[in-house]
Write an enzyme that holds these catalytic residues in place. Sequence first.
Site, PDB file in Angstrom:
ATOM      1  CB  ALA A  35      29.485  53.396  14.286  1.00 60.20           C
ATOM      2  N   GLY A  39      20.178  58.336  16.403  1.00 59.98           N
ATOM      3  CA  GLY A  39      19.144  57.292  16.478  1.00 59.98           C
ATOM      4  C   GLY A  39      19.375  56.375  17.671  1.00 59.98           C
ATOM      5  CG  HIS A  40      22.829  53.877  17.868  1.00 57.91           C
ATOM      6  ND1 HIS A  40      23.696  54.312  16.895  1.00 57.91           N
ATOM      7  CD2 HIS A  40      22.500  52.609  17.541  1.00 57.91           C
ATOM      8  CE1 HIS A  40      23.884  53.342  16.014  1.00 57.91           C
ATOM      9  NE2 HIS A  40      23.170  52.302  16.372  1.00 57.91           N
ATOM     10  CG  ASP A 154      17.932  47.866  11.396  1.00 66.05           C
ATOM     11  OD1 ASP A 154      18.292  47.847  10.210  1.00 66.05           O
ATOM     12  OD2 ASP A 154      18.598  48.418  12.292  1.00 66.05           O
ATOM     13  CB  VAL A 180      16.571  59.442  14.620  1.00 66.32           C
ATOM     14  CG1 VAL A 180      17.117  60.863  14.700  1.00 66.32           C
ATOM     15  CG2 VAL A 180      15.902  59.059  15.942  1.00 66.32           C
ATOM     16  NE  ARG A 191      26.346  47.994   6.816  1.00 68.79           N
ATOM     17  CZ  ARG A 191      25.679  47.134   7.595  1.00 68.79           C
ATOM     18  NH1 ARG A 191      24.468  47.433   8.011  1.00 68.79           N
ATOM     19  NH2 ARG A 191      26.219  45.981   7.950  1.00 68.79           N
TER      20      ARG A 191
HETATM   21  O1  PAF Z   1      20.626  46.489  14.879  1.00 69.11           O
HETATM   22  C1  PAF Z   1      21.818  46.223  15.156  1.00 69.11           C
HETATM   23  O2  PAF Z   1      22.672  47.098  15.282  1.00 69.11           O
HETATM   24  C2  PAF Z   1      22.228  44.773  15.358  1.00 69.11           C
HETATM   25  O3  PAF Z   1      21.604  43.937  14.451  1.00 69.11           O
HETATM   26  C3  PAF Z   1      22.012  44.276  16.798  1.00 69.11           C
HETATM   27  C4  PAF Z   1      20.550  44.269  17.190  1.00 69.11           C
HETATM   28  C5  PAF Z   1      22.803  45.163  17.757  1.00 69.11           C
HETATM   29  C6  PAF Z   1      22.536  42.836  16.947  1.00 69.11           C
HETATM   30  O4  PAF Z   1      23.897  42.740  16.651  1.00 69.11           O
END
Ligand code: PAF
Length: 283
Positions: A35, A39-40, A154, A180, A191
């Site tokens: 998803a 940011g990713h 996180d 981001v 989410r």
């Molecule tokens: O940050 C996340 O999306 C998850 O906790 C991770 C690091 C991919 C581990 O499942």
Amino acid sequence: MNAVKQPQVVHTRTDLQAALSKLSGRRALVMTMGALHAGHLELVRQAHQHGDHVVVTIFVNPTQFAPGEDFDAYPRTLEADVAALATVGADLVYAPAVEEVYPHGPARVTIDPGPTAKVLEGATRPTHFAGVCLVVNKVFNLVAPQVAMFGRKDAQQLAIIRQMVRDLDMPIEIVGVDIVRDEDGLALSSRNAYLSADERSRALVLSRALRSGAQLAAEGASAEQVVGSVRQVINSQPGVELDYVALVDPVDFTAATHGAAVLAVAAKVGSTRLIDNAEVDLQ
Ligand code: PAF
């Protein structure tokens, strides 16, 4: 979005090892649950600065969800994710099934993520960080990266992964990447897809409260004043149920009263639990 380079996508550990054996040089790893959002993609962009090849994992890890959490509902959008990764030039995507990651069923040897995993997110989600450490450890072993990128959104996860790598002597550099945000301040999160338009506008109170808290800290307010003010701002927003506001040490997440600290918040907006944080300097 224009494709820069189509990544190779593999689903099994055999294919992963075959693909990895063709990559020479430094491997930078970006672990995700899919998803994907901007940011990713920023993690991937920055990963290129740290390695010759970028390996991305897409796996919704069941062991970090407790019964009753959103494991089943978590968005799974592999095709769109791969298309998005093509725009930032990931080399290899590993998108395994649960049985591929946990071929022997539930792991019997697990990782105790220690005291940092017991506070804040860990207080509400007591098994969460053990599940994160387990899957991160497994993927580190499978991919053998020299460097791995994790988002500062996180912040507690990042702190615990840094501790795991340090305490278990894993030869991997961990790089934290800034949060981001959308233009209106909302921290990007997979989410956010659960939020209605109304909930999304209510959720803006989190970043607004953090900004005002950081401003107060910069003006010399005490930790207590900063936390009190953030709490008040969030509590004044109908439809947002505050879980915690805390000022913590960025390394071990114990309470912070001076110096560099993470101002962390969690709240439920409708049925969606959101977290956000800001780095502040307490005088
Ligand atoms: O940050 C996340 O999306 C998850 O906790 C991770 C690091 C991919 C581990 O499942």
